[in-house]
Every structure is written in C-alpha cells, then in structure tokens.
Design a protein around this motif. Structure first.
Motif, PDB file in Angstrom:
ATOM      1  N   VAL A  25       0.859  -1.193   0.000  1.00  0.00           N
ATOM      2  CA  VAL A  25       0.000   0.000   0.000  1.00  0.00           C
ATOM      3  C   VAL A  25       0.889   1.234   0.000  1.00  0.00           C
ATOM      4  O   VAL A  25       1.705   1.424   0.906  1.00  0.00           O
ATOM      5  CB  VAL A  25      -0.943   0.025   1.226  1.00  0.00           C
ATOM      6  N   VAL A  26       0.728   2.055  -1.024  1.00  0.00           N
ATOM      7  CA  VAL A  26       1.510   3.285  -1.138  1.00  0.00           C
ATOM      8  C   VAL A  26       0.686   4.255  -1.985  1.00  0.00           C
ATOM      9  O   VAL A  26       0.211   3.903  -3.061  1.00  0.00           O
ATOM     10  CB  VAL A  26       2.909   3.004  -1.740  1.00  0.00           C
ATOM     11  N   GLY A  27       0.454   5.441  -1.448  1.00  0.00           N
ATOM     12  CA  GLY A  27      -0.350   6.380  -2.214  1.00  0.00           C
ATOM     13  C   GLY A  27      -0.616   7.680  -1.503  1.00  0.00           C
ATOM     14  O   GLY A  27      -0.095   7.930  -0.416  1.00  0.00           O
ATOM     15  N   VAL A  28      -1.434   8.481  -2.131  1.00  0.00           N
ATOM     16  CA  VAL A  28      -1.829   9.788  -1.610  1.00  0.00           C
ATOM     17  C   VAL A  28      -3.347   9.813  -1.473  1.00  0.00           C
ATOM     18  O   VAL A  28      -4.033   8.858  -1.832  1.00  0.00           O
ATOM     19  CB  VAL A  28      -1.337  10.918  -2.548  1.00  0.00           C
ATOM     20  N   ALA A  29      -3.869  10.908  -0.975  1.00  0.00           N
ATOM     21  CA  ALA A  29      -5.323  11.037  -0.809  1.00  0.00           C
ATOM     22  C   ALA A  29      -6.013  11.038  -2.174  1.00  0.00           C
ATOM     23  O   ALA A  29      -5.455  11.477  -3.181  1.00  0.00           O
ATOM     24  CB  ALA A  29      -5.644  12.332  -0.067  1.00  0.00           C
ATOM     25  N   THR A  30      -7.234  10.544  -2.185  1.00  0.00           N
ATOM     26  CA  THR A  30      -8.033  10.550  -3.415  1.00  0.00           C
ATOM     27  C   THR A  30      -8.489  11.969  -3.732  1.00  0.00           C
ATOM     28  O   THR A  30      -8.322  12.886  -2.925  1.00  0.00           O
ATOM     29  CB  THR A  30      -9.270   9.657  -3.270  1.00  0.00           C
ATOM     30  N   GLY A  31      -9.122  12.116  -4.867  1.00  0.00           N
ATOM     31  CA  GLY A  31      -9.679  13.413  -5.242  1.00  0.00           C
ATOM     32  C   GLY A  31     -10.936  13.755  -4.475  1.00  0.00           C
ATOM     33  O   GLY A  31     -11.504  14.810  -4.655  1.00  0.00           O
ATOM     34  N   GLY A  32     -11.393  12.890  -3.591  1.00  0.00           N
ATOM     35  CA  GLY A  32     -12.578  13.143  -2.790  1.00  0.00           C
ATOM     36  C   GLY A  32     -13.311  11.885  -2.385  1.00  0.00           C
ATOM     37  O   GLY A  32     -14.075  11.883  -1.427  1.00  0.00           O
ATOM     38  N   GLY A  44      -3.203   5.629  -6.029  1.00  0.00           N
ATOM     39  CA  GLY A  44      -2.272   4.590  -5.573  1.00  0.00           C
ATOM     40  C   GLY A  44      -3.057   3.615  -4.724  1.00  0.00           C
ATOM     41  O   GLY A  44      -4.001   2.989  -5.185  1.00  0.00           O
ATOM     42  N   GLY A  45      -2.690   3.497  -3.444  1.00  0.00           N
ATOM     43  CA  GLY A  45      -3.384   2.575  -2.554  1.00  0.00           C
ATOM     44  C   GLY A  45      -2.749   1.202  -2.598  1.00  0.00           C
ATOM     45  O   GLY A  45      -1.535   1.065  -2.688  1.00  0.00           O
ATOM     46  N   ASN A  46      -3.568   0.182  -2.582  1.00  0.00           N
ATOM     47  CA  ASN A  46      -3.076  -1.198  -2.517  1.00  0.00           C
ATOM     48  C   ASN A  46      -2.646  -1.685  -3.905  1.00  0.00           C
ATOM     49  O   ASN A  46      -3.255  -2.563  -4.492  1.00  0.00           O
ATOM     50  CB  ASN A  46      -4.158  -2.107  -1.936  1.00  0.00           C
ATOM     51  N   LEU A  47      -1.556  -1.110  -4.429  1.00  0.00           N
ATOM     52  CA  LEU A  47      -1.070  -1.456  -5.760  1.00  0.00           C
ATOM     53  C   LEU A  47      -0.414  -2.833  -5.791  1.00  0.00           C
ATOM     54  O   LEU A  47      -0.351  -3.472  -6.828  1.00  0.00           O
ATOM     55  CB  LEU A  47      -0.086  -0.401  -6.268  1.00  0.00           C
ATOM     56  N   ASP A  48       0.117  -3.277  -4.674  1.00  0.00           N
ATOM     57  CA  ASP A  48       0.738  -4.603  -4.566  1.00  0.00           C
ATOM     58  C   ASP A  48       1.654  -4.923  -5.746  1.00  0.00           C
ATOM     59  O   ASP A  48       1.565  -5.984  -6.353  1.00  0.00           O
ATOM     60  CB  ASP A  48      -0.331  -5.695  -4.407  1.00  0.00           C
ATOM     61  N   VAL A  71       1.757   4.814   3.564  1.00  0.00           N
ATOM     62  CA  VAL A  71       2.485   3.627   3.119  1.00  0.00           C
ATOM     63  C   VAL A  71       2.316   2.519   4.153  1.00  0.00           C
ATOM     64  O   VAL A  71       2.160   2.794   5.343  1.00  0.00           O
ATOM     65  CB  VAL A  71       3.986   3.946   2.884  1.00  0.00           C
ATOM     66  N   GLY A  72       2.323   1.275   3.705  1.00  0.00           N
ATOM     67  CA  GLY A  72       2.224   0.143   4.623  1.00  0.00           C
ATOM     68  C   GLY A  72       2.123  -1.166   3.865  1.00  0.00           C
ATOM     69  O   GLY A  72       2.426  -1.231   2.677  1.00  0.00           O
ATOM     70  N   ASP A  73       1.697  -2.214   4.532  1.00  0.00           N
ATOM     71  CA  ASP A  73       1.501  -3.532   3.938  1.00  0.00           C
ATOM     72  C   ASP A  73       2.804  -4.077   3.363  1.00  0.00           C
ATOM     73  O   ASP A  73       2.917  -4.366   2.185  1.00  0.00           O
ATOM     74  CB  ASP A  73       0.403  -3.468   2.867  1.00  0.00           C
ATOM     75  N   MET A  74       3.802  -4.217   4.235  1.00  0.00           N
ATOM     76  CA  MET A  74       5.121  -4.696   3.813  1.00  0.00           C
ATOM     77  C   MET A  74       5.086  -6.187   3.503  1.00  0.00           C
ATOM     78  O   MET A  74       4.401  -6.950   4.166  1.00  0.00           O
ATOM     79  CB  MET A  74       6.139  -4.453   4.926  1.00  0.00           C
ATOM     80  N   HIS A  75       5.843  -6.563   2.475  1.00  0.00           N
ATOM     81  CA  HIS A  75       5.992  -7.965   2.089  1.00  0.00           C
ATOM     82  C   HIS A  75       7.472  -8.280   1.917  1.00  0.00           C
ATOM     83  O   HIS A  75       8.222  -7.463   1.375  1.00  0.00           O
ATOM     84  CB  HIS A  75       5.302  -8.239   0.753  1.00  0.00           C
ATOM     85  N   ALA A  76       7.884  -9.474   2.321  1.00  0.00           N
ATOM     86  CA  ALA A  76       9.235  -9.947   2.030  1.00  0.00           C
ATOM     87  C   ALA A  76       9.293 -10.478   0.606  1.00  0.00           C
ATOM     88  O   ALA A  76      10.353 -10.480  -0.021  1.00  0.00           O
ATOM     89  CB  ALA A  76       9.654 -11.039   3.008  1.00  0.00           C
TER      90      ALA A  76
END
Length: 194
Positions: A25-32, A44-48, A71-76
């Motif tokens: 998960v990596v991104g900015v706020a939506t347009g609304g 962006g968001g949960n682009l995985d 940002v979050g949802d780290m994966h090895a």
C-alpha cells in the motif's frame, strides 16, 4: 508459516527463495472519494507491485493539499497477481524522500526503476485495466516525449510489456491492477521530462 532471515524466505524444508522486500500500500489522498486502504485507484493505494521496493521512485497525481501520503503492507516477497490473496507479510521500516514536480501530472501512479518506468491502472477486470494503463502509457509518451499517438501505441505493442501487479479480489471493490513496463531508452528515458 514463512521464515524470513538473511534475505531468504523459507517456505518449508524444501523450498526457499530470495526475499524481495516491497510495500503493498503506497499512495496519496483521493480526489474526494472515500476508499478503504486495501483498494487501489488513481491515488495509488493497494497497488501490490513487487517492484515497489528499494530504489523505486513512485509518482502520484496529487489531488489534495499536502498530498496526504500513506504507506504500509510490507511484504518480504510477492508474485505478480498475488493469486492466493497474500504475499509474505512482514514488519519493516521504509525510508522515503519526497519531491514535488510542479506542472507534471499523470492520471495514474507511475513507478520509475533503473531500467524502466511503469504506469499503473486499475479496473474491475483485467481487460478494462489494460485499456486504461495503455491509454495512460501512450498519453505520457505523447505529452512528455513527443511521440505521435500512432508511434506510442506501436512502441507499446512491440517494445514494452503489459502485465498485472495484482489480480486477487478478496472482497467487493477490489480490482485488477495492470501495468506497462516501458524501457528507459533515449526516446523516453523517464516518465516525465526533466
């Protein structure tokens, strides 16, 4: 249960493979629009995308003052498509640097790597997501690198790779994330002109 140690993911006694740490998960706020962090979109968001690891640069269209980055949802490790609804989940820390490119705006997130740049788009099914990311990639080639629209689509067809970052749909509202891998060549060395 996976074991992650010294850059190796151990799946079981027989199967081990190199770790490839990345953020899902990596991104900015939506347009609304109000979305759960598990959903992806133009923000962006949960682009995985397993290419969102060390050294990647990700450009987001900023639609709210300050951007409101998350940002979050780290994966090895995680494969393209994330077909079983998960990667190898881990805790971690991320070092981030921010720059603002004034006057440069994409519709969808674009990732820059050492050898390629990668626009993303999401839709309910892969065909629609592929159409959106194809349009985004062609528009960037035309607007930023003076390709004709015909040359842009032919270049995407003969020299670039369409793919999928995520295809699992664990709940309503999740879409497929398509991407286009565009090689860094003299005609288009980066997603945006310097």
């Amino acid at each position: 249960m996976f074991q992650v140690r010294d850059g190796i993911v151990k799946m079981n006694d027989r199967i081990s493979f190199p770790a490839n740490p990345m953020v899902g998960v990596v991104g900015v706020a939506t347009g609304g629009a109000t979305l759960a962090t598990g959903q992806a979109g133009q923000h962006g968001g949960n682009l995985d995308d397993h290419w969102h690891g060390k050294g990647s640069r990700i450009f987001f269209p900023v639609r709210q003052p300050g951007g409101m980055f998350a940002v979050g949802d780290m994966h090895a490790a995680m494969g393209d498509g994330e077909i079983c609804f998960t990667g190898v989940e881990i805790a971690g820390e991320v070092d981030i640097r921010f720059d603002l490119l004034k006057g440069m705006q994409s519709t969808w997130p674009v990732t820059e790597l050492h050898d390629r740049w990668v626009p993303h788009a999401t839709a309910g099914d892969y065909g629609d997501a592929l159409a959106l990311v194809s349009e985004e990639a062609a528009r960037l080639l035309v607007d930023q690198h003076d390709f004709t629209i015909e040359d842009a689509f032919i270049f995407l067809s003969v020299a670039c790779d369409a793919g999928v970052a995520q295809a699992c749909k664990p709940a309503e509202g999740f879409g497929t994330i398509a991407r286009f891998s565009i090689p860094r060549i003299d005609a288009c060395p980066a997603p945006f002109r310097a």
